[in-house]
Structures are given as structure tokens and as C-alpha cells.
Enzyme design. Structure first.
Site, PDB file in Angstrom:
ATOM      1  N   GLU A 297      24.004 -65.632 -95.767  1.00  0.00           N
ATOM      2  CA  GLU A 297      24.314 -64.629 -94.753  1.00  0.00           C
ATOM      3  C   GLU A 297      25.705 -64.900 -94.180  1.00  0.00           C
ATOM      4  O   GLU A 297      26.100 -66.048 -94.003  1.00  0.00           O
ATOM      5  CB  GLU A 297      23.268 -64.715 -93.642  1.00  0.00           C
ATOM      6  CG  GLU A 297      23.493 -63.765 -92.475  1.00  0.00           C
ATOM      7  CD  GLU A 297      22.577 -64.060 -91.301  1.00  0.00           C
ATOM      8  OE1 GLU A 297      22.294 -63.144 -90.526  1.00  0.00           O
ATOM      9  OE2 GLU A 297      22.148 -65.236 -91.156  1.00  0.00           O
ATOM     10  N   LYS A 357      19.318 -55.723 -93.392  1.00  0.00           N
ATOM     11  CA  LYS A 357      18.369 -56.495 -92.594  1.00  0.00           C
ATOM     12  C   LYS A 357      17.499 -55.566 -91.764  1.00  0.00           C
ATOM     13  O   LYS A 357      17.995 -54.738 -90.997  1.00  0.00           O
ATOM     14  CB  LYS A 357      19.139 -57.465 -91.692  1.00  0.00           C
ATOM     15  CG  LYS A 357      18.268 -58.466 -90.952  1.00  0.00           C
ATOM     16  CD  LYS A 357      19.131 -59.462 -90.189  1.00  0.00           C
ATOM     17  CE  LYS A 357      18.304 -60.539 -89.517  1.00  0.00           C
ATOM     18  NZ  LYS A 357      19.146 -61.513 -88.788  1.00  0.00           N
ATOM     19  N   CYS A 412      17.914 -64.511 -92.743  1.00  0.00           N
ATOM     20  CA  CYS A 412      17.808 -65.390 -91.576  1.00  0.00           C
ATOM     21  C   CYS A 412      16.411 -65.380 -90.978  1.00  0.00           C
ATOM     22  O   CYS A 412      15.436 -65.683 -91.660  1.00  0.00           O
ATOM     23  CB  CYS A 412      18.880 -65.011 -90.559  1.00  0.00           C
ATOM     24  SG  CYS A 412      19.238 -66.340 -89.371  1.00  0.00           S
TER      25      CYS A 412
END
Length: 546
Positions: A297, A357, A412
């Protein structure tokens, strides 16, 4: 005249207040050290047991208070990494918010005490169910929830992690909390179990003592058995399935901190250079050419759709390595729709697939109630634009010699959310990929996140990996073991042969059903405790009137 033996003393409804305070504090400490970086997973059921004893027989407010104390002792240090760059106010507020859910757990456990007294077996059962219900609520509220610190995430090195294969993280939490409930029952029974009446002979006393010890021992053995049976459960064995070589590039950053975004070009160059070095090893035949290279990321916070230099740099790396690269990028087009994405990059073509995301992090990638939060800390303005959420799972088909294969990408903190990971597997993922940026945190946060990746691999029977900008990066086998883990704040390139899997575990099949059912049973237990409490109050009133 015949002398009547005095009745046995009534068992206490609760432990002394000073002891309850001590138990609540120690419970939080034991729960804390169950998680990385300490990794003393066996302390988790002990923490559950102490909290259960602390709140037994308390009032609603007493249970709430002691539960909150345990939560504060757990979450303040566990989440200390959230304050490394933004100061102590956001950290303490988040920790207290999470602690409040443990407080509600304590209040619920206190209210169910009348049920425990009538049905002794209900104590360990309801203890387990209430922990699952607490995590169910905390994982969803507010602003989409924050599942960090679930009991299940402390068990990556424990035999109990194998329960994830059957019912995911909720089942692991149920087992750990159930073991804690059995330990609480054993301790309580040994301390306050039925004693012989005053004046009883030695034989009666000896028999009562044996019964006390036997019941306590059986409960303890039950707790150990519940935890240990996990070692006998099946998992997907590593080494099964199609073999492909996967590379993870951890480019590192010039310096840690919130000014990470100001180092954007240096970070991108670090990942390009590390990939070029890897390509040179391939050309020298020191390693085989990987089928996929994974960057973390934020490896390119320069939008390659907008910036031609960034596009060329990434494409140069892809041409050199001769394989697709999964790039973690931030897209910031002129229309203001900022997104955190994973881009599957093919040399000469650029991004051919994209994942946005789905769960941006509140107060990090978007700011709820921005005017109010700004009064607490001006650092909210570092998040200049709120990130948009994606609406599709991160399922991508990777072209490769021997045929394409499918990966499931999460970014994440998304690895903490059951449904987001599962959606990639039901979408066909054969490899679970977690792209993350730990540059604003520390080693503890990275290790806690890796433990989640390990549980997810067991849960879905898939190999996994975590790619971080600064560490920890690692590969994970379907049985939950981690390999080639990097150190923090270093540059590294990992290459490992991974065996792709397509099996469907019971946990994948069941999805969120077990957690919803268990949370519903906890609610049912609370209702039943309410009926018992009302009946006892009515009976007490009738006796007084008589």
C-alpha cells in the site's frame, strides 16, 4: 433434646470490591500480553476468567465499570501505535471507545448472574457468547467498526487458531472465551462451592472437599481440552495445489512519520529500484522469475494515471522483472475522487485491473465530523480529501505462464474484517494478498496485523502474504505459519514458491452466519436472565408479604 446442625453458610454473591478492582486490572494485562509483540496466547482465557469473576454478582453499573477498567488496561497499550504520529488525544479516545464495549460486556455479564446461580453450566456458556457479541458490535460500530483486539487475533500461534477453519474468527473467540468461562467456574466453585453444614462429621467434610476439588479439576481440564482440541482439527496442508513463485518488495521509506506522503517520489523510487535489483538476480539466474510481484500500500502515492513519470517508472520495473506487479497506489484525479487502490500492472499496458479499498479508515482516510475533530487535533487537516470507498471485492486474475491465477487483494486494516476477506475467496481467490503501509506506526502494529493474515489463511484454506512499505512483510501458508518475515524499517525483496489452493473450508461456506447466531444466543441469554431476575424479585416480594 436433639441438637440441630446449623445450615451451611450462604455462598457470597460477589467477591470483595478491592479484589474485583485487582482482578479487572490483571485481566486487562493478561489479555494485552496475549497479543503480539508479546505473543503469550495462553493468557487470553486467564484474562477472560478474571473479568468474569470480577463482574459476577455486580450491579449494572458495577459490571460496566469493571469491564471498562479491563478494556482500558488492554486497549490503551495495545493501540499505542495509533498515537505515535498524531499525539495522545486520538489514541486515548480510540482506546476508551474500544474499552466501552468491554464495559458493556461486563454489564451484560453482571446482569446474567441470576441465571448462573440457577444453572451453573450457563456461566461458561454465556461468558463465551457475550464475548462474541461484544466483538460483533465492536466490529461494526461506529463508522463501520474497529475489530482490532479480537480474542481470535491473539491466537495465531495457538492450537485454537485451527478452529478458524470451521467457523472463522468468531468461533476462535468463542472457544477462547469459553475456556476462560470454565476457568472462572472452577475458581469460583473451589472458593465458594457448597460446604458441609456446621457440626458435620469428618467424613462429610472430607467428601465435600473431594467434590469441590473434583468439580474444579474437571472444569480446568475442560478448559484445557477446549483449547487443546484445536491441535486435532484439520487445516489445509501447505504444498497442495499449483506452484507459482511470488515476490514481495518492501522498498522502505526515507523516514517514518506522517510526512510519508511528502516523500512520495522517494518511496516510489525505492520500490522501483528494489524491483530492478530483483530483476537483475533473475537475469543472473540466481532466482526464478516470479509470476507476480507485490508492492505494498502507498508504494506509489503519485497517481500514475496523472503523472507520466510515475507511469514510466512503474512500467520500467514491470518490463525489467518480466511479470505483473500489484502496485499500491493513491489515485488523486482532478475531479477530487481520491481512492486507495491496488493496481495490477502489466508491462507495456499499464494497469489492467484495479481494486479500490472498500473500507477506508475513519479519522485516517476520511474524517467523520471534521469540524468537531479539528477542535481536538489540527492534524486532521493532513487528510485533505476524504477517500472514496470501493464497491467490489479485490478479486484479480493474474496472467501467467501456465495459465492465469486469481488473487484476493485487501488493503491494510481490511484484513481485520471478516466479510471483506471472505468476499475475495468466494470470488475465486487462490492467494490472499494484504497490502499495507506501516510507516506511520511501529513494529507492534505490524506484528498484530500479520497475526490477522495468519488467521485468515487458516480460515479460508488459502496461502497468504503481507506486503508492507517498511515491514513486517511475510508469506503465510494455509496452516497459518509465517515464512521469511522481514524486520521493521528495512528494505527487502522476498521470493517464495506458493501453492495455490481452491478448497472451500466450512468457515468460507458459513460466512457470517455463526457469528450472527452466537450473538443472537447471547441476546437470548440476557432475556432469560431478565426473566429469572424478575421471578426471583417476585418470589422475594411474596415471601415478605407472607
Amino acid at each position: 433434646m436433639t441438637e440441630t446442625a446449623a445450615p451451611a453458610p450462604e455462598r457470597p454473591a460477589r467477591i470483595p470490591r478491592w479484589l474485583a478492582y485487582a482482578a479487572a486490572v490483571v485481566a486487562g494485562g493478561l489479555l494485552l500480553v496475549a497479543f503480539p509483540p508479546y505473543g503469550l496466547w495462553f493468557c487470553a482465557p486467564l484474562g477472560v476468567a478474571l473479568l468474569a469473576c470480577a463482574v459476577r454478582g455486580r450491579s449494572l453499573w458495577g459490571g460496566l465499570g469493571f469491564g471498562w477498567i479491563t478494556g482500558v488496561v488492554l486497549f490503551v497499550p495495545l493501540l499505542s501505535w495509533t498515537g505515535t504520529q498524531v499525539g495522545w488525544w486520538p489514541w486515548i479516545l480510540l482506546a476508551n471507545l474500544q474499552a466501552s464495549y468491554v464495559g458493556l460486556l461486563g454489564a451484560a455479564a453482571a446482569l446474567t448472574t441470576p441465571l448462573f446461580r440457577r444453572y451453573a453450566w450457563s456461566w461458561p456458556v454465556l461468558t463465551a457468547l457475550l464475548w462474541v457479541a461484544q466483538e460483533y458490535a465492536r466490529s461494526r460500530t461506529p463508522f463501520g467498526g474497529f475489530p482490532w483486539g479480537r480474542l481470535a487475533f491473539s491466537q495465531a500461534d495457538a492450537p485454537t487458531v485451527r478452529f478458524a477453519y470451521l467457523g472463522g474468527a468468531p468461533l476462535v473467540t468463542l472457544v477462547v472465551a469459553g475456556a476462560g468461562g470454565l476457568l472462572a467456574y472452577a475458581a469460583w466453585h473451589l472458593a465458594f462451592g457448597p460446604r458441609p453444614a456446621a457440626g458435620a462429621d469428618d467424613a462429610a467434610r472430607s467428601g465435600a472437599a473431594r467434590r469441590l476439588v473434583t468439580v474444579a479439576l474437571l472444569a480446568d481440564l475442560g478448559a484445557v481440552a477446549v483449547m487443546g482440541v484445536g491441535a486435532l482439527l484439520p487445516v489445509v496442508a501447505p504444498g497442495e495445489g499449483r506452484a507459482v513463485d511470488i515476490a514481495v518488495v518492501q522498498g522502505n521509506v526515507p523516514r517514518l512519520g506522517l510526512d510519508f506522503n511528502e516523500q512520495r517520489r522517494a518511496v516510489l523510487d525505492n520500490h522501483v529500484d528494489a524491483t530492478l535489483e530483483l530483476a537483475a538476480k533473475v537475469d543472473r539466474q540466481e532466482i526464478r522469475r516470479p509470476a507476480l510481484v507485490v508492492w505494498p500500500e502507498n508504494s506509489s502515492d503519485i497517481d500514475p494515471y496523472v503523472n507520466a513519470d510515475a507511469f514510466e517508472a512503474i512500467d520500467r520495473a514491470a518490463r525489467a522483472i518480466g511479470a505483473p506487479i500489484l502496485v499500491g497506489a493513491v489515485l488523486a484525479p482532478k475531479d477530487g475522487h481520491v481512492r486507495n487502490v491496488g493496481l495490477l500492472w502489466v508491462a507495456g499496458k499499464g494497469p489492467v485491473q484495479e481494486y479500490t479499498k472498500r473500507h477506508p479508515v475513519p479519522f485516517a482516510e476520511f474524517i467523520p465530523m471534521r469540524p468537531l475533530v479539528r477542535k481536538i487535533t489540527k492534524k486532521v487537516d493532513l487528510v485533505r480529501s476524504d477517500f472514496e470507498a470501493g464497491d467490489r471485492p479485490g478479486v484479480m486474475s493474474v496472467p501467467a505462464d501456465g495459465g492465469a491465477f486469481t488473487i484476493g487483494d485487501v488493503i491494510c486494516f481490511e484484513v481485520a474484517y471478516d466479510d471483506i476477506v471472505r468476499d475475495t475467496v468466494t470470488g475465486g481467490a487462490q492467494l490472499l494478498v494484504t497490502q499495507t503501509n506501516n510507516a506511520t506506526f511501529n513494529t507492534a502494529e505490524a506484528e498484530q496485523q500479520l497475526s490477522m493474515v495468519r488467521l485468515r489463511s487458516v480460515e479460508h484454506g488459502r496461502p497468504g502474504l503481507m506486503a508492507s512499505t517498511v515491514g513486517v512483510s511475510a508469506f503465510v501458508s494455509p496452516d497459518g505459519r509465517a515464512y521469511d518475515a522481514t524486520t521493521f524499517n528495512t528494505r527487502a525483496a522476498l521470493v517464495r514458491t506458493t501453492h495455490l489452493t481452491v478448497v472451500k473450508t466450512p468457515a468460507t461456506t458459513l460466512g457470517g452466519t455463526p457469528e450472527a447466531v452466537l450473538a443472537g444466543l447471547a441476546l437470548f441469554g440476557l432475556v432469560m436472565a431478565g426473566f429469572v431476575r424478575r421471578r426471583a424479585a417476585a418470589q422475594h416480594t411474596d415471601e415478605e408479604e407472607a
